[in-house]
Design an enzyme around this catalytic site. Structure first.
Site, PDB file in Angstrom:
ATOM      1  N   LEU A   6       0.640  -1.224  -0.338  1.00 14.13           N
ATOM      2  CA  LEU A   6       0.088   0.183   0.100  1.00 14.13           C
ATOM      3  C   LEU A   6       0.837   1.560  -0.421  1.00 14.13           C
ATOM      4  O   LEU A   6       1.674   1.183   0.909  1.00 14.13           O
ATOM      5  CB  LEU A   6      -0.591  -0.038   1.305  1.00 14.13           C
ATOM      6  CG  LEU A   6      -1.751   1.155   1.898  1.00 14.13           C
ATOM      7  CD1 LEU A   6      -2.383   1.722   0.459  1.00 14.13           C
ATOM      8  CD2 LEU A   6      -2.873   1.090   3.232  1.00 14.13           C
ATOM      9  N   ILE A   7       0.463   1.846  -0.919  1.00 14.37           N
ATOM     10  CA  ILE A   7       1.215   3.253  -1.353  1.00 14.37           C
ATOM     11  C   ILE A   7       0.345   4.910  -0.773  1.00 14.37           C
ATOM     12  O   ILE A   7      -0.200   4.516  -1.543  1.00 14.37           O
ATOM     13  CB  ILE A   7       1.795   3.251  -2.220  1.00 14.37           C
ATOM     14  CG1 ILE A   7       3.127   2.065  -2.815  1.00 14.37           C
ATOM     15  CG2 ILE A   7       3.114   4.535  -2.278  1.00 14.37           C
ATOM     16  CD1 ILE A   7       3.717   2.434  -3.797  1.00 14.37           C
ATOM     17  N   SER A  12       0.752  10.050  -8.346  1.00 13.38           N
ATOM     18  CA  SER A  12       1.785  11.289  -8.973  1.00 13.38           C
ATOM     19  C   SER A  12       2.822  10.925  -8.379  1.00 13.38           C
ATOM     20  O   SER A  12       2.937  10.658  -7.160  1.00 13.38           O
ATOM     21  CB  SER A  12       1.487  12.474  -9.164  1.00 13.38           C
ATOM     22  OG  SER A  12       0.717  12.974  -7.598  1.00 13.38           O
ATOM     23  N   GLY A  15       5.486   8.969  -5.620  1.00 14.43           N
ATOM     24  CA  GLY A  15       5.043   7.589  -5.368  1.00 14.43           C
ATOM     25  C   GLY A  15       4.088   6.590  -6.329  1.00 14.43           C
ATOM     26  O   GLY A  15       4.208   5.643  -6.327  1.00 14.43           O
ATOM     27  N   SER A 129      12.267  13.193   4.393  1.00 13.50           N
ATOM     28  CA  SER A 129      13.024  14.093   3.644  1.00 13.50           C
ATOM     29  C   SER A 129      14.335  14.404   4.345  1.00 13.50           C
ATOM     30  O   SER A 129      14.680  14.616   5.164  1.00 13.50           O
ATOM     31  CB  SER A 129      12.704  15.926   3.265  1.00 13.50           C
ATOM     32  OG  SER A 129      12.939  16.634   2.511  1.00 13.50           O
ATOM     33  N   TYR A 142       8.230  22.896   6.598  1.00 18.44           N
ATOM     34  CA  TYR A 142       8.384  21.168   5.902  1.00 18.44           C
ATOM     35  C   TYR A 142       9.336  20.322   6.161  1.00 18.44           C
ATOM     36  O   TYR A 142       9.134  18.879   6.446  1.00 18.44           O
ATOM     37  CB  TYR A 142       8.586  21.839   3.883  1.00 18.44           C
ATOM     38  CG  TYR A 142       9.220  20.388   3.565  1.00 18.44           C
ATOM     39  CD1 TYR A 142       7.427  20.197   3.049  1.00 18.44           C
ATOM     40  CD2 TYR A 142      10.438  20.346   3.069  1.00 18.44           C
ATOM     41  CE1 TYR A 142       8.287  17.842   2.164  1.00 18.44           C
ATOM     42  CE2 TYR A 142      10.074  18.828   2.774  1.00 18.44           C
ATOM     43  CZ  TYR A 142       8.988  18.161   2.370  1.00 18.44           C
ATOM     44  OH  TYR A 142       9.446  17.046   1.570  1.00 18.44           O
TER      45      TYR A 142
END
Length: 267
Positions: A6-7, A12, A15, A129, A142
């Site tokens: 499951l992603i 887009s 992913g 990230s 972020y």
């Protein structure tokens, strides 16, 4: 038995690249989108999921378990970017970012862990990230949301290790995706103390993304992790200097590292 994957955010960008690559490798792959029925050209199965909504998360996971009987790998990929001087970012946008980048993955992991405990196996990969390893100018929200997910993973790994569940972080650098178009940009305010410097930073950030690496590199890295018996806690994927910046932060005095960042961002 083919592993079921499951992603979140699989329609887009990174992913999508991961989903298509894993599907080609023979895995059973489900991606998610807030409006899956509106996407007609997906090469993987898409189901509805809004990571900001607990009921949506539970419904998505229950549906896949009903169809497949198990979920072997969760890839928490859904996330949104946000930029701006902290002083000028609306609080509601800060909350939305944390709802998507932090609370969403938390709720998704909480919803899937009972199934993985029953299976006595499972792998959770949190996409964070490289920006989550350092406070970057005009990306405070972020960086902090991704940094929070890194630490949550470290804690949860230890809490779930006895259940046969593995949890890891994968921190990408800049990749050529459409994230810049979907990122919330605090508006450049005419006459603001930040007007000129923030506009310069926006231009630089967009250049970095458009000139970023091919997302297939992330897909290859994720596949290798899935095939690894005992994954590491942290992985970094991206250009050498982006990964090396984390090493420098670890070894340099704080003020020296800050000066390097400010020189890089022309502050």
């Amino acid at each position: 038995m083919k592993k079921v994957i499951l992603i979140t955010g699989g329609s887009s960008g990174i992913g999508k690249a991961i989903g298509e690559f894993l599907s080609e490798k023979g895995f059973v792959v489900y991606g998610t989108s807030r409006n899956a029925s509106a996407i007609s050209n997906s090469k993987i199965k898409l189901v509805d999921l809004d990571v900001r909504n607990s009921d949506s998360i539970k419904s998505c996971i229950a549906k896949i378990i009903e169809l497949e009987g198990r979920i072997d790998v969760l890839i928490n990929n859904a996330g949104v970017g946000i930029t701006g001087p902290l002083e000028e970012i609306p609080l509601e946008e800060i909350k939305n970012n944390f709802e998507t980048n932090v609370f969403g993955p938390i709720e998704t992991m909480k919803a899937i862990l009972p199934q993985m405990r029953t299976q006595k196996s499972g792998l959770i990969i949190n996409i964070t990230s490289i920006a989550g390893y350092m406070g970057l100018p005009f990306r405070s929200v972020y960086s902090s949301s991704k940094g929070a997910l890194e630490l949550i993973t470290e804690s949860l790994r230890m809490e779930t290790k006895s259940f046969g569940v593995h949890i890891t972080n994968v921190a990408p650098g800049d990749f050529a995706t459409d994230i810049a178009s979907r990122r919330f940009h605090a508006p450049v305010i005419k006459g603001s103390a930040y007007e000129k410097v923030y506009q310069t930073q926006l231009d630089m950030m967009n250049e970095h993304v458009s000139g970023g690496s091919n997302p297939i590199e992330m897909a290859v890295a994720i596949h290798q992790i899935i095939e690894t018996k005992n994954p590491k806690i942290h992985y970094k994927v991206g250009a050498f200097m982006q990964k090396f910046s984390i090493v420098l932060k670890r070894i340099l005095p704080d003020k020296m590292y800050e000066k390097i960042l400010m020189n890089h961002y022309k502050l």
